[in-house]
Design a protein around this motif. Structure first.
Motif, PDB file in Angstrom:
ATOM      1  N   UNK A  64     -16.739  -2.113   4.903  1.00  0.00           N
ATOM      2  CA  UNK A  64     -16.690  -3.565   4.918  1.00  0.00           C
ATOM      3  C   UNK A  64     -16.280  -4.118   6.278  1.00  0.00           C
ATOM      4  N   UNK A  65     -15.657  -3.286   7.097  1.00  0.00           N
ATOM      5  CA  UNK A  65     -15.233  -3.773   8.413  1.00  0.00           C
ATOM      6  C   UNK A  65     -13.972  -3.068   8.908  1.00  0.00           C
ATOM      7  N   UNK A  66     -13.335  -3.700   9.906  1.00  0.00           N
ATOM      8  CA  UNK A  66     -12.150  -3.105  10.558  1.00  0.00           C
ATOM      9  C   UNK A  66     -11.134  -4.203  10.847  1.00  0.00           C
ATOM     10  N   UNK A  74     -16.457  -7.480  10.704  1.00  0.00           N
ATOM     11  CA  UNK A  74     -17.224  -7.098   9.510  1.00  0.00           C
ATOM     12  C   UNK A  74     -17.914  -5.774   9.747  1.00  0.00           C
ATOM     13  N   UNK A  75     -18.761  -5.377   8.788  1.00  0.00           N
ATOM     14  CA  UNK A  75     -19.376  -4.058   8.882  1.00  0.00           C
ATOM     15  C   UNK A  75     -20.340  -3.955  10.048  1.00  0.00           C
ATOM     16  N   UNK A  76     -20.794  -5.131  10.544  1.00  0.00           N
ATOM     17  CA  UNK A  76     -21.724  -5.104  11.678  1.00  0.00           C
ATOM     18  C   UNK A  76     -21.001  -5.218  13.008  1.00  0.00           C
ATOM     19  N   UNK A  77     -19.668  -5.331  12.982  1.00  0.00           N
ATOM     20  CA  UNK A  77     -18.887  -5.411  14.206  1.00  0.00           C
ATOM     21  C   UNK A  77     -18.688  -6.810  14.722  1.00  0.00           C
ATOM     22  N   UNK A  78     -19.075  -7.802  13.910  1.00  0.00           N
ATOM     23  CA  UNK A  78     -18.885  -9.182  14.330  1.00  0.00           C
ATOM     24  C   UNK A  78     -17.492  -9.640  13.932  1.00  0.00           C
ATOM     25  N   UNK A  79     -16.923 -10.487  14.772  1.00  0.00           N
ATOM     26  CA  UNK A  79     -15.582 -10.992  14.512  1.00  0.00           C
ATOM     27  C   UNK A  79     -15.644 -12.015  13.404  1.00  0.00           C
ATOM     28  N   UNK A  89      -7.587  -0.332  11.668  1.00  0.00           N
ATOM     29  CA  UNK A  89      -7.536   0.166  10.283  1.00  0.00           C
ATOM     30  C   UNK A  89      -8.859  -0.176   9.586  1.00  0.00           C
ATOM     31  N   UNK A  90      -9.553   0.797   8.982  1.00  0.00           N
ATOM     32  CA  UNK A  90     -10.837   0.518   8.322  1.00  0.00           C
ATOM     33  C   UNK A  90     -10.629  -0.249   7.006  1.00  0.00           C
ATOM     34  N   UNK A  91     -11.604  -1.115   6.683  1.00  0.00           N
ATOM     35  CA  UNK A  91     -11.597  -1.845   5.410  1.00  0.00           C
ATOM     36  C   UNK A  91     -12.632  -1.178   4.517  1.00  0.00           C
TER      37      UNK A  91
END
Length: 619
Positions: A159-161, A100-105, A152-154
């Motif tokens: 929104x995340x990666x 997610x945008x905070x880097x959490x899986x 790949x960015x979302x």
């Protein structure tokens, strides 16, 4: 190392042509196959890796686009369905996880027991391309092999990666399949090439083997062998050239055989002529060699009969040779006359079933010309031999007359002159007793001394002319006695060495001749040599008498006066030479200025000894 390389190189050079050709084809196939594998695998590997990275980016972007609304609604179920579909359609995907945008899986494919490691999270991330974020690709090694990771960015990273990792399983399978195909094609191509090379080699080797067989036959002397021309290529032209070479060799062989035959014929002709030349000194030998010449002519000309007739000093000498078969009356006869100085002195006749060919007639004419010269030499030799025999007989008579005259003079000097001088000495002795005064006595004594010296000289001359010791005791005692008298008179030391004659007598003419030669040689020493020592060696071995007289005098130059040119100043040497030749000996003189003189008398035939006793008689 260099020796090993040279050894391998020599072994390769020694291989057969068949092995070399097959080896070259096999090496070429292996080289081409290896090059194909190398370049194909490198190019294919690069293309497959590039394709893998493109697919990885495509998969990541696809998941990124479809995951944006689901991530906003937190629809985990749908995201899981999308990931499973992706894994199903792309079996080389190693892992997928969404942050997610905070880097959490948010979701991953590692399972409930595994989490995404911090190292993997830091391995890759989206890249900024101006104001937008784009997917980035990173490669690294893992426990399962190389991984190509795509981030790949979302929603432009807000929104995340989405992270997608793809392995190289499909690349390896594709590479293995392609490599196996290339190897199989290379092996098939190589086998086909070897078969073609073997077939071509068989054709080539057949021609080469044929040339080798023909070469061996020619080397063994078979010039009838020929190489079969089966094509018009280089081997065919080589076979034609080889056949032409054999043809020329055959021609040269025939020419050599003909030349050798002529040379052998000429050699046999020269041999017979040489034998005839040797036989000029012996009539029996000449007749034998003439018979051999007739045999040679009959054999070489392949005739049934050959006859030679030559007149030598008015006496015909004939020799003939013929085969077992009688030529008969119908046989052809061919004759050549032997002509010398325009006069026919003989003929050479051959008879057989046919006439001699041109070469045979040329040989016969040449032989006849040489035979005419040889017959003339025979007559000249007979004349020379007759004159020499006559000269030796006259010389023996002269020497005998000289010796008889010497004996007569010696006897008269001893019996008459010596007696008269002795009577004169006795008369002077009586007159001395009745001398009137001292002056008359001195005159008588002087006359008495002169008479005594004259008597001694007469005795020496008488003894020198014919020493009685030579007749009474033989050659050796006479030589020793004369050497002693010579040494006492001239003060020259004389050494006499005798081998094989100490207690033997020779024939009278040999003893007298040898004694006179020694006497003349010592006289020359006394007159000319100014020597201090003289050595005399008399040796008799195998009925051959040799004499050596050597002095240490001043010598002379023999090169300036050959033995055949003794002049009036050398009558002593000439006399010695004639005496020695009269008993079959040979005189050789060696001398040099300041090196003394040596006389060699060789080859006197002694034959049987006159008597083996020593005669000791009184006078």
């Amino acid at each position: 190392m260099r020796r090993i390389i040279l050894l391998i190189k020599q072994r390769l050079v020694d291989l057969s042509v068949k092995t070399k050709i097959i080896g070259m084809v096999a090496g070429l196939v292996v080289l081409m196959g290896g090059a194909s594998v190398f370049f194909t695998t490198n190019l294919l590997s690069a293309n497959l890796h590039e394709d893998l990275e493109r697919r990885a980016v495509s998969v990541a972007n696809d998941l990124s686009g479809r995951s944006e609304p689901l991530l906003m609604t937190q629809d985990i179920y749908q995201m899981n369905q999308q990931i499973e579909e992706t894994l199903e359609h792309h079996p080389d995907v190693e892992y997928i996880f969404i942050l997610d945008e905070s880097g959490e899986t948010v979701i991953d494919t590692f399972g409930p027991t595994s989490n995404v490691s911090e190292e993997l999270l830091r391995a890759n991330g989206p890249e900024a391309a101006g104001e937008e974020m784009t997917a980035s690709v990173a490669s690294f090694e893992s426990e399962n092999g190389p991984i190509h990771d795509v981030a790949a960015p979302i929603a432009d990273g807000d929104e995340g990666v989405v992270r997608v990792g793809m392995n190289e399983t499909m690349i390896n399978e594709t590479m293995y399949s392609v490599l196996l195909t290339i190897i199989m094609v290379t092996i098939g191509t190589g086998l086909l090439g070897l078969l073609i090379a073997y077939a071509l080699m068989r054709i080539l080797y057949r021609d080469v083997s044929q040339l080798m067989t023909v070469s061996q036959a020619v080397a063994d002397g078979d010039y009838s062998a020929n190489a079969q021309v089966t094509s018009k290529d280089e081997m065919g032209r080589l076979s034609q050239s080889f056949n032409y070479m054999i043809e020329r060799l055959n021609v040269k062989k025939q020419e050599n055989e003909e030349f050798t035959r002529r040379l052998q014929l000429k050699n046999r002709e020269l041999t017979v002529l040489h034998d005839l030349s040797i036989g000029v000194s012996d009539s029996d030998a000449y007749h034998k060699y003439l018979y051999r010449a007739a045999q040679m002519i009959q054999t070489e000309l392949k005739m049934d009969q050959a006859e030679i007739s030559v007149d030598i000093s008015g006496e015909p000498i004939r020799a003939s040779a013929k085969t077992e078969a009688d030529p008969g009356e119908t046989a052809a006869t061919w004759s050549e006359s032997i002509v010398r100085d325009g006069e026919e002195i003989g003929y050479v006749t051959v008879a057989g079933s046919g006439d001699p060919d041109g070469e045979g007639r040329m040989f016969l004419r040449s032989f006849v010309r040489q035979l005419a010269v040889i017959s003339e030499n025979v007559e000249l030799w007979n004349e020379v031999r007759y004159r020499e025999e006559l000269r030796l007989k006259l010389l023996n008579k002269v020497i005998t007359a000289q010796e008889e005259e010497r004996k007569r003079i010696a006897r008269e000097l001893h019996d008459e002159t010596s007696q008269s001088i002795t009577s004169l000495i006795v008369g002077l002795s009586l007159l001395e007793l009745s001398a009137l005064n001292q002056h008359h006595m001195e005159k008588i004594r002087e006359m008495k001394r002169n008479a005594q010296r004259t008597l001694d000289e007469v005795h020496y001359i008488s003894w020198s002319l014919r020493p009685s010791v030579l007749d009474d005791h033989g050659l050796v005692p006479a030589i020793r006695r004369y050497a002693e008298e010579f040494a006492n008179k001239y003060g020259v030391e004389v050494d006499v060495h005798v081998i094989g004659l100490e207690d033997r007598r020779l024939s009278g003419d040999v003893e007298v001749t040898v004694y006179r030669v020694i006497q003349e040689a010592l006289t020359n020493v006394a007159r000319h040599a100014k020597a201090e020592e003289v050595s005399i060696l008399l040796r008799n071995q195998h009925d051959k008498l040799d004499l050596i007289i050597e002095d240490d005098g001043k010598g002379f130059d023999t090169a300036a006066l050959p033995a055949t040119e003794w002049n009036k100043d050398h009558l002593g040497m000439k006399g010695m030479q004639e005496r020695i030749e009269s008993i079959g000996g040979r005189l050789v003189v060696e001398s040099g200025e300041g090196h003394g003189t040596t006389l060699y008398v060789k080859g006197i035939e002694t034959g049987r000894y006159q008597d083996e006793r020593i005669y000791i008689t009184g006078r």
